[in-house]
Design an enzyme around this catalytic site. Structure first.
Site, PDB file in Angstrom:
ATOM      1  CB  THR A   3      31.094  43.355  49.286  1.00 39.52           C
ATOM      2  OG1 THR A   3      32.191  43.486  48.390  1.00 39.52           O
ATOM      3  CG2 THR A   3      30.260  44.612  49.271  1.00 39.52           C
TER       4      THR A   3
ATOM      5  CE  LYS B 294      33.351  46.652  48.179  1.00 43.64           C
ATOM      6  NZ  LYS B 294      32.817  46.029  46.924  1.00 43.64           N
TER       7      LYS B 294
ATOM      8  CB  THR C  30      32.009  46.464  42.522  1.00 42.99           C
ATOM      9  OG1 THR C  30      30.856  46.396  41.721  1.00 42.99           O
ATOM     10  CG2 THR C  30      31.490  46.590  43.962  1.00 42.99           C
TER      11      THR C  30
ATOM     12  CD  GLU D 174      34.496  38.474  44.346  1.00 44.49           C
ATOM     13  OE1 GLU D 174      34.424  38.035  43.190  1.00 44.49           O
ATOM     14  OE2 GLU D 174      33.574  39.089  44.915  1.00 44.49           O
TER      15      GLU D 174
ATOM     16  CG  ASN E   6      32.442  35.965  41.756  1.00 51.53           C
ATOM     17  OD1 ASN E   6      31.756  36.910  42.131  1.00 51.53           O
ATOM     18  ND2 ASN E   6      33.761  35.957  41.795  1.00 51.53           N
TER      19      ASN E   6
ATOM     20  CB  THR F  42      21.582  31.341  45.264  1.00 51.58           C
ATOM     21  OG1 THR F  42      22.849  30.900  44.800  1.00 51.58           O
ATOM     22  CG2 THR F  42      20.825  31.992  44.150  1.00 51.58           C
TER      23      THR F  42
END
Lengths: 408, 408
Positions: free
Chosen positions: B156, B182, B193, B281, B403, B408
């Site tokens: 992702t 992942k 996740t 991330e 994040n 959006t």
């Protein structure tokens, strides 16, 4: 609780009668600009009933240990506090320094050393510059309007001082409750680098004061979170000197005024808690999460804390991103009892999830609604009567910047 | 465990014999560029013993529920996985979609639908574009070197695919263990996740496989944390098809090869866990925290997880800031048994705190040492024999940016 509580604009720890405060610039840190207040004193004219709630961190700092020892008899009369250096993880030297701070304050203020509380906040592992504290202390002038200076002198990375006060009348006598707090990073349920000082001139005996403080803390300071870290130094102190009505019967657990004084202390505490959340390090917004329909109050608190503490929720709030799934997911790992098809969620009063099914909504409009200084979420678990409210803030690039550069 | 484990460069889920994989670009999300792999298949030529470890989030996603149902008999033969949309918080429609994914994979691969595991990862609350999945699936070509495509298709916000494989020899037969994972945001002890798929051609019966996976997961995937959030979708699957030695006696709990195969699975799992932490991330660095001298292994794990999970530690690592107090403070709130004057800490092999007393060190030199891609901390609690290692990453402005802008 019918009698009204009246907010006192600009009120603080010296709003209640018989409390004096003042502060000085001791240059606790070399990188503090001249004139920055970093050493504070608070004194009651009369001995106070006193109660404290302390960090749950296993490593309690020396100031906390000294304060707990001094408050063990349920009594205190003064507080000495500094910002810049926390005097934690400092070994035996740190304990000696905290004890000296209490002694210096007692000598300056003419109170018993066992009646002095000590609080320090700032970077851990550094020694306090005791020579500078010794030099600055004599210059502090205490006054009835010194509450604002006191609030300012305990700030670390706070961007604004935090104060609140309310007044109420009972049986023809006017009483007040006032408070000051410092927060910013490392604030979490169960205390954290957070200090709060609450004063009242109501006559509350120590045992009543103590259980009242635990209750009120659970629904105010313990319902905020900034980053999930807790510090060795944090505490909430509540001092009641009875100066408003020296001859009144004590407000004990059976006294009809107790509900009112509890509401006043809760109002001041919730106000300070919201101010702390709003001013979390780097924060741009206050996040308020209301949870209803939980199996119990404890479950409602778990869910509210998980949501306000979720980094993914906090970054979404920062980005005005109506990514509501992150809110529901946080509820899912909170540990609370949940049934997926009973869960509902509104964000800024827009329903996005009802009874376990996504509700179509105007994402652009909700994104605009999120671009406000206060973001409100409401989760209904659909299971029972448990309710709670938690407060937090968004997570911003500035949080990272502030904390990557704090000591060096 | 004397026989050597040999790392297989570029190895992955198809390194063990009898496993085939492939992937396609289904355009799961409109904003995915053409050609981005987002739909993956894995098939074993023979039925496998299968075990899974699943998220502790109370809200388990539909793919997870289908997978658990299908693996209840300890058997599986294929995996279908997509990235981009998690198919979680999607109500009854989501369950129907997950069941259809299993059915589509079973038809395409010619295996029983009850032998198909389903995994989805990405944004929650959105419906899967089933028409696109139906359209893309027939085009997937499975091959013995499809492991890399499989690893790529489950990414992702990962910046690199994660794979690992090792080989070992037992009784003249060469066996292999391979894996793909992942991760990125929302990774936390107790799953998140995160998806990991581990394959082996060793003949391990289901009950042995299952307890082995739980153990290995506890010391690998459950020892990493990125941001403390956990997701409804995450799981680790372990498939053993026995293809390397179809006639060998099963490696059950009493078999002398079990220690070796366990070590091989642990090596692949720890390698994947470190890759996940390193690619958290926005992360710039891998943080490895070793804890010794704890009262128990559980306490050592608590401390390691608290330190790698502390935002204040993570931001300090990002800023090359030798603010070691934050590390000790995190140990303090971990819940582990601690005695302040037994605690010692080294950072990048520089001792900064010994038996509860700060040790003077060259802050500028340590700051330079922190400016490396791997930061190692070692805490000694001085109490017992418990040891553990945890992995995490620094917290950067990029984490916030990624994040805040995800949907959006």
């Amino acid at each position: 609780m019918e009698a009204p509580l009246v907010d006192v604009p600009e009120g603080g720890v010296t709003t209640p009668r018989g409390f004096l405060a003042g502060a000085a610039s001791a240059r606790i840190r070399d990188d503090y600009p001249p004139g920055r207040l970093d050493l504070a004193l608070l004194r009651s004219e009369r001995p106070c009933a006193a109660a404290g709630v302390y960090t749950t961190n296993r490593l309690q700092g020396p100031p906390l240990r000294v304060t707990q020892r001094h408050l063990a008899d349920g009594r205190a009369q003064a507080v000495i506090a500094n910002s810049g250096i926390a005097n934690a993880l400092t070994g035996a030297d740190g304990l000696r320094d905290a004890e000296e701070m209490a002694r210096l304050a007692a000598e300056k203020l003419g109170v018993a050393v066992e009646d002095v509380a000590v609080a320090s906040t700032g970077v851990t592992g550094w020694p306090l510059p005791m020579d500078r504290i010794r030099a600055a202390l004599p210059g502090i002038e205490l006054s009835r309007d010194g509450g604002a200076s006191f609030a300012r002198a305990v700030m670390t990375t706070d961007t604004v001082p935090k104060q609140a006060a309310v007044r109420f009348t009972w049986d023809g006598v006017e009483y007040a409750v006032g408070g000051a707090a410092k927060g910013s990073g490392m604030i979490h349920p169960d205390m954290a680098t957070m200090l709060a000082f609450i004063t009242t001139d109501a006559p509350i005996p120590h045992d009543t004061l103590s259980s009242l403080l635990i209750d009120v803390t659970d629904e105010s300071f313990n319902m905020i979170t900034i980053d999930g870290d807790t510090s060795p130094e944090d505490m909430v102190l509540l001092l009641a000197n009875g100066a408003a009505a020296p001859d009144a019967a004590p407000f004990d657990a059976a006294h009809p005024a107790l509900g009112l004084v509890r509401a006043a202390i809760a109002r001041v505490s919730v106000s300070l808690a919201r101010q702390l959340a709003r001013d979390g390090e780097g924060a741009g917004k206050l996040l308020e999460v209301r949870v209803d329909g939980a199996d119990s109050v404890e479950d409602a608190r778990r869910v509210a804390k998980a949501v306000v503490g979720s980094l993914l929720v906090k970054t979404a709030v920062h980005g005005n991103d109506p990514n509501w799934g992150r809110v529901v997911v946080a509820a899912g790992y909170s540990g609370a009892e949940l049934v997926e098809d009973r869960l509902s969620l509104s964000i800024q009063d827009v329903e996005v999830y009802r009874s376990g099914v996504p509700v179509p909504f105007d994402a652009a409009a909700l994104s605009r609604a999120l671009a406000q200084e206060e973001v409100r979420m409401r989760l209904d678990l659909g299971l029972g009567d448990g309710s709670a409210t938690g407060w937090g803030c968004d997570l911003t690039e500035d949080y990272v910047r502030i904390n990557a550069e704090y000591t060096t």
